[in-house]
Motif scaffolding. Structure first.
Motif, short mmCIF file in Angstrom:
data_model
loop_
_atom_site.label_atom_id
_atom_site.label_comp_id
_atom_site.label_asym_id
_atom_site.label_seq_id
_atom_site.Cartn_x
_atom_site.Cartn_y
_atom_site.Cartn_z
N VAL A 1 -0.27 6.80 24.18
CA VAL A 1 0.08 6.34 22.68
C VAL A 1 -0.48 7.59 22.20
N PRO A 2 -2.26 8.16 22.20
CA PRO A 2 -2.88 9.08 21.42
C PRO A 2 -2.17 9.96 21.50
N ALA A 3 -1.53 11.00 22.98
CA ALA A 3 -0.82 12.03 23.50
C ALA A 3 -0.11 12.46 22.29
N GLY A 4 0.85 11.21 22.03
CA GLY A 4 2.34 10.81 21.60
C GLY A 4 1.69 11.07 19.74
N VAL B 1 -5.19 21.32 11.43
CA VAL B 1 -4.59 20.01 12.03
C VAL B 1 -4.12 20.97 13.33
N LYS B 2 -3.21 21.06 13.39
CA LYS B 2 -2.31 21.95 14.86
C LYS B 2 -4.00 22.52 16.08
N PHE B 3 -5.18 23.22 15.27
CA PHE B 3 -6.07 23.50 16.73
C PHE B 3 -6.48 22.29 16.53
N ALA B 4 -6.78 21.20 16.20
CA ALA B 4 -7.36 19.69 16.64
C ALA B 4 -5.98 18.79 17.64
N ALA B 5 -5.19 18.69 17.22
CA ALA B 5 -3.66 18.03 18.09
C ALA B 5 -4.25 17.82 19.65
N LEU B 6 -3.52 19.43 19.25
CA LEU B 6 -2.93 19.92 20.37
C LEU B 6 -3.65 19.30 22.00
N PRO B 7 -5.19 20.26 21.68
CA PRO B 7 -6.15 20.19 22.69
C PRO B 7 -6.28 18.27 23.44
N VAL B 8 -6.48 17.06 22.22
CA VAL B 8 -6.30 16.43 22.07
C VAL B 8 -4.61 15.49 22.79
N ALA B 9 -4.02 16.83 22.61
CA ALA B 9 -2.46 16.01 23.48
C ALA B 9 -2.65 16.01 25.05
N GLY B 10 -3.21 17.05 25.00
CA GLY B 10 -3.63 18.27 26.21
C GLY B 10 -4.36 16.82 27.10
N ILE B 11 -5.33 16.71 26.36
CA ILE B 11 -6.32 16.07 27.58
C ILE B 11 -5.48 14.73 27.54
N ALA B 12 -5.48 13.96 26.89
CA ALA B 12 -5.40 12.97 27.08
C ALA B 12 -3.93 12.61 27.93
N ILE B 13 -3.17 13.52 28.13
CA ILE B 13 -1.87 13.23 29.02
C ILE B 13 -2.30 13.58 30.64
N LEU B 14 -3.43 14.06 30.52
CA LEU B 14 -4.53 14.87 31.78
C LEU B 14 -4.95 13.31 31.54
#
Length: 179
Positions: free
Chosen positions: A75-78, A162-175
């Motif tokens: 969910v956090p990645a989505g 916002v993108k700069f913050a959200a994108l690594p959060v998505a990648g890290i959550a998926i990993l």
């Protein structure tokens, strides 16, 4: 497996592009010796059009990967992917058209002023540069909005953050979910 690789890699690649172009290339471009306002704005328009095109492709790839099997994505990645895609949509649909009009005016004004450098326009200093009065440059640039950031420009920068913050959060959550 391929879906997981795509979902983990694309946010980091997208993040790197935003970081390199928005937060490194763009501010440095206008500090290059001899760069004119018109040239800097022209380069910026081309670079951001290319960046936004690639960002749209990344957004489509991520959304398709999410739709293909939503159970793979935590969910956090989505949510983070959704935030990044919405920030991009805001930039493209609402902010960029307004900024495109402003940059055209800025480029036209700078060209009409004799192609003075961006540094001269920012400095607003007196004296001459190759026989051209720097005070004229500052006046033309200020009238075109070069010295003040507009609300759409500041909003565009905020969306980049916002993108700069959200994108690594998505990648890290998926990993982390894949471990």
């Amino acid at each position: 497996m391929l879906q997981l690789i795509v979902l983990a890699a694309v946010p980091f690649i997208w993040f790197g592009m935003v970081a390199a172009i928005s937060f490194l290339e763009t501010p440095l471009k206008f500090r290059a010796p001899g760069i004119t306002v018109a040239l800097g704005v022209g380069i910026g328009r081309i670079v951001f059009k290319a960046l936004n095109t690639i960002e749209c492709l990344f957004a489509v790839v991520l959304v398709l990967a999410l739709v293909a099997d939503p159970h793979v994505v935590p969910v956090p990645a989505g949510v983070a992917i959704g935030v990044a895609v919405l920030a991009l949509a805001l930039q493209l649909v609402v902010l960029r058209p307004n900024m495109a009009q402003r940059t055209r005016l800025l480029a036209d004004s700078a060209t009409a002023a004799g192609g003075r450098t961006a540094a001269d326009a920012r400095n607003g200093g007196t004296g001459t540069l190759q026989g051209i009065d720097r005070t004229d440059v500052a006046t033309v640039a200020a009238n075109a909005g070069a010295k003040t950031a507009t609300a759409p420009h500041l909003s565009y920068i905020a969306a980049e953050v916002v993108k700069f913050a959200a994108l690594p959060v998505a990648g890290i959550a998926i990993l982390l979910a894949a471990i």
